[in-house]
Design an enzyme around this catalytic site. Sequence first.
Site, PDB file in Angstrom:
ATOM      1  N   CYS A   1       0.800  -1.239   0.000  1.00 54.59           N
ATOM      2  CA  CYS A   1       0.000   0.000   0.000  1.00 54.59           C
ATOM      3  C   CYS A   1       0.825   1.279   0.000  1.00 54.59           C
ATOM      4  CB  CYS A   1      -0.995   0.014   1.150  1.00 54.59           C
ATOM      5  SG  CYS A   1      -1.160  -1.510   2.046  1.00 54.59           S
TER       6      CYS A   1
ATOM      7  N   ARG B   1       6.989 -10.826   5.859  1.00 58.54           N
ATOM      8  CA  ARG B   1       6.586 -10.532   7.235  1.00 58.54           C
ATOM      9  C   ARG B   1       7.218 -11.550   8.162  1.00 58.54           C
ATOM     10  NH1 ARG B   1       0.180  -9.168   6.205  1.00 58.54           N
ATOM     11  NH2 ARG B   1       0.590  -7.557   4.637  1.00 58.54           N
TER      12      ARG B   1
ATOM     13  N   GLN C   1       0.917 -11.224  -2.617  1.00 59.08           N
ATOM     14  CA  GLN C   1      -0.487 -10.850  -2.531  1.00 59.08           C
ATOM     15  C   GLN C   1      -1.012 -10.541  -3.929  1.00 59.08           C
ATOM     16  OE1 GLN C   1       0.167  -7.499   0.194  1.00 59.08           O
ATOM     17  NE2 GLN C   1      -1.216  -8.524   1.610  1.00 59.08           N
TER      18      GLN C   1
ATOM     19  N   ASP D   1      -2.698  -8.197  -4.919  1.00 61.43           N
ATOM     20  CA  ASP D   1      -3.084  -6.964  -4.264  1.00 61.43           C
ATOM     21  C   ASP D   1      -3.615  -5.940  -5.260  1.00 61.43           C
ATOM     22  OD1 ASP D   1      -3.350  -5.491  -2.014  1.00 61.43           O
ATOM     23  OD2 ASP D   1      -1.217  -5.136  -1.674  1.00 61.43           O
TER      24      ASP D   1
ATOM     25  N   HIS E   1      -5.082  -1.573  -4.960  1.00 64.12           N
ATOM     26  CA  HIS E   1      -5.560  -0.452  -4.171  1.00 64.12           C
ATOM     27  C   HIS E   1      -6.404   0.449  -5.056  1.00 64.12           C
ATOM     28  CE1 HIS E   1      -2.170  -1.958  -1.784  1.00 64.12           C
ATOM     29  NE2 HIS E   1      -3.038  -1.771  -0.816  1.00 64.12           N
TER      30      HIS E   1
ATOM     31  N   LYS F   1     -14.524  -3.421   6.881  1.00 63.57           N
ATOM     32  CA  LYS F   1     -14.057  -4.367   5.862  1.00 63.57           C
ATOM     33  C   LYS F   1     -15.028  -5.509   5.633  1.00 63.57           C
ATOM     34  CE  LYS F   1     -11.338  -6.894   9.246  1.00 63.57           C
ATOM     35  NZ  LYS F   1     -10.190  -7.721   9.521  1.00 63.57           N
TER      36      LYS F   1
ATOM     37  N   HIS G   1      -8.268  -1.418   0.010  1.00 59.56           N
ATOM     38  CA  HIS G   1      -7.329  -2.523  -0.220  1.00 59.56           C
ATOM     39  C   HIS G   1      -8.176  -3.738  -0.577  1.00 59.56           C
ATOM     40  CE1 HIS G   1      -4.328  -0.577   2.648  1.00 59.56           C
ATOM     41  NE2 HIS G   1      -5.459  -0.110   3.122  1.00 59.56           N
TER      42      HIS G   1
HETATM   43 ZN   LIG Z   1      -3.036  -2.568   1.038  1.00 62.29          ZN
END
Ligand SMILES: [Zn+2]
Length: 641
Positions: A337, A366, A384, A386, A388, A472, A518
């Site tokens: 992000c 992580r 991910q 991912d 945004h 979320k 996200h």
């Molecule tokens: Zn994110």
Amino acid sequence: MINITLPDGSVRSYESGVTAHQIALSISEGLARNVLAAEVNGEIWDSSRVITQDAHVRLLTWNDSEGKSTFWHSSAHLMAEALEALYPGTKFGIGPAIETGFYYDVDFGDREFSSDDFKAIEEKMLALAKTKESFTRKAVSKADAIAYFQEKGDEYKLDLLEGLEDGNISFYTQGNFTDLCRGPHIPNTGFIKAIKLMNVAGAYWRGDETKKQLTRIYGVTFPKASELTEYLQMIEEAKKRDHRKLGKELELFTFSEKVGMGLPMWLPKGTALRERLVQFLTKAQVKSGYEQVITPHIGHKNLYVTSGHYEKYGKDSFQPIKTPQEGEEFFLKPMNCPHHCELYKFKPRSYKDLPVRFAEFGTVYRYEQSGELHGLTRVRGFTQDDAHLFCTPEQVKEEFKKVIDLVLYVFKSLGFDNYIAQVSLRDPDNKAKYIGSDENWKLAEQSIIEAAAEKNLPTVVEYGEAAFYGPKLDFMVKDALGRKWQLGTIQVDYNLPERFELEYTGSDNQKHRPVMIHRAPFGSLERFVAVLIEHCAGNFPLWLSPEQFIILPISEKYEEYAKKVSNELNNSDIRGLIDFRDEKIGRKIRDAEVKKLPYMLIIGEKEAEEGKVSVRKHGQGDLGSMTIAEFSALIIKEITV
Ligand SMILES: [Zn+2]
Ligand SMILES: [Zn+2]
């Protein structure tokens, strides 16, 4: 008289002091036999507890999750009773129900304990269950409770009592065993018909490594013997499908201690599968207006100071990478992000440009403690799927609807037809702990609820489960064995746009903050592939399968023809390989079955002469002989479903 409202809305009147059990009896005897507990005005109660005022009552049976957990927690008491009978002097910590079954943390003193002791305990539990002892509740004063456990010498219960308020303490007794507990419990131990102790492990008292290590005994119980049998079969099946085992057998991924724990490496077949997932999602995303971006694997410390991650997680992350000369510090990126916020800031944005949707298959790192690592589901590096989305507050609902469509398309294409979504909202009693304006929160929460409803998405709403930065929606799938997995997520974020000072110019010519969303339909490729492997037992949908066919020549005489068939299929974008080994055909077929290759093409003299192949389908057997064109058509039909 008092009025009892049942879940269907019907209202019945009873004399004050009625119990849930009596209410059940007034409906039917069969129901009364099955009632384990009751929800009374939102609290779970013993079915024998008296109700003295108007109430909403839901009768709980084995079919309700609260019924099951009451059953399992009561089973923990039964196990404790058996342990006390078999091993006098045992001290008891806590004994809760868990997702499946229960455990009790106990202190055996100097006694050695192992799974060899399970059988004796199970037998004792069954014998005690047969006596149908009632669980009886008694309110006690704190002083009396302390005196009882001092007498017994159980320092763990005394420790628990310290945190309890006088006037709020109860004991439950069944047979000769009394425990400190707030309840509720099932009516009597006779409901417990099948018992299996599963596992034994060490557990520190109160989870504190400086305190004594107790013995944690896990068990599971059922109201019918047949349910235990089914459960054990499910566990066996789950072992066969374990993605770590299949990942090795199907040569999909591997780990190496030299490379580092929790860092998966994808073998060629796994990479092929993963690439196909990436292509599949990229195609769907491009159609939905996403733009692909690429950002580096590391980011400057300042990036994470701005995002707030440094302050919040800095100490618990992988530690910084330092440059040899400039004294700069970089972090492995824990999420994409912040990078995407900087991409957004590349140029001024107008309301006409929104929504901006940046998608990246971004690999993040992580730190997880080594003991927490597990196959592909708990790793230290993962990718991910991912994206945004930057939009106006008014666009949140439309964007959620689009993301829901995308997630459901992914689930459908991969055979997950049993799913539910959890909507996580603010705690209405503690709004101060959330960032962002009240007005925006209301709009976003409303948007999510409406988007889910308009898409007919089955949902549960949880208050107080939102992140501090926004509400979320999380997707949970049930796999073929009925296990629940959390996969994709969609999250609103008011925090990062603020911290990165993101802006767009509105139609009023003023600067405004965009809302950031996200979202990741798979969650991560690693986790998703793990769940997929276990869901389909390694029999991937044909379009995803690393290899769609294997050609099995009966002898080396037919190798040329095998190559010709393979080339023709490759030209139609159908992937596979040839088993050139000098093995008997029966052996080749068996090996191909183990490798879960979807189609086997057997080639001998007849096939070579007629220009055909004999087709066997994995798990189904012989489909007869057909021309190469016919086989291609069959495959193409199957993958375009
Ligand atoms: Zn994110
Ligand atoms: Zn209890």
